[in-house]
Write a protein that holds these residues in place. Structure first.
Motif: not given
Length: 179
Positions: A32-46, A54-60
């Motif tokens: 098992t592996l875990e990874q912390a997420m940042v708020s600028q990225v959204c992940v979906k499983e389908e 990504r949430v917006d088009d900011s540089k980050k």
């Protein structure tokens, strides 16, 4: 849009992913592996695949898009197949062996070098001049391989030292004889 970031990640039949607001957990037959997420990225499983947006088009957000896609892809690959790095030792009298789950290296120094690998990393020594490092975390496998290589990097005059498999060491010419 990031060319790498927009590619879907295919989940092998054995890998399972759990997505929460600030964490991603991937489970497979190897671990098992875990990874912390940042708020600028959204992940979906389908439909047996994972997509990263990504949430917006900011540089980050643009910078994190492709990064998190590759991190998740490496996690899925690690828990299903695993990662391996192979090191080769060159030099007269240079050798490696396993002693009580520690790697013992004789590299031309006046003393032996003993290296204890982290718990999730497996080190094998098929022969005295080959070291195999394997595990499920790609970054940790690479970091352990780099640490072992740093004990005696390959030198350019005779080519002695520890190098990655397939690494090409550019050789230099020695001193020119005087007249």
């Amino acid at each position: 849009m990031s060319r790498i970031g927009k590619m879907p990640i295919a989940l092998a039949g054995q890998a399972k992913i759990e997505i929460s607001d600030d964490n991603i957990k991937v489970t497979g037959p190897k671990g098992t592996l875990e990874q912390a997420m940042v708020s600028q990225v959204c992940v979906k499983e389908e439909d047996g695949s994972v997509t990263v947006g990504r949430v917006d088009d900011s540089k980050k957000a643009r910078a994190m898009h492709g990064l998190y896609r590759m991190l998740i892809n490496n996690m899925v690959e690690g828990v299903t197949k695993g990662f391996t790095r192979k090191l080769e030792i060159a030099g007269v009298g240079y050798r490696a062996e396993l002693k009580n789950d520690m790697l013992a290296l004789s590299l031309g120094y006046s003393h032996m070098i003993y290296f204890k690998a982290p718990d999730c990393i497996k080190i094998e020594v098929p022969d005295q001049t080959t070291i195999l490092i394997s595990g499920i975390d790609k970054a940790l496998v690479g970091q352990v391989a780099a640490k072992i290589r740093s004990f005696r990097k390959p030198e350019p005059y005779r080519g002695k030292g520890i190098k990655y498999q397939g690494e090409i060491v550019r050789r230099k010419e020695g001193k020119a004889a005087g007249k």
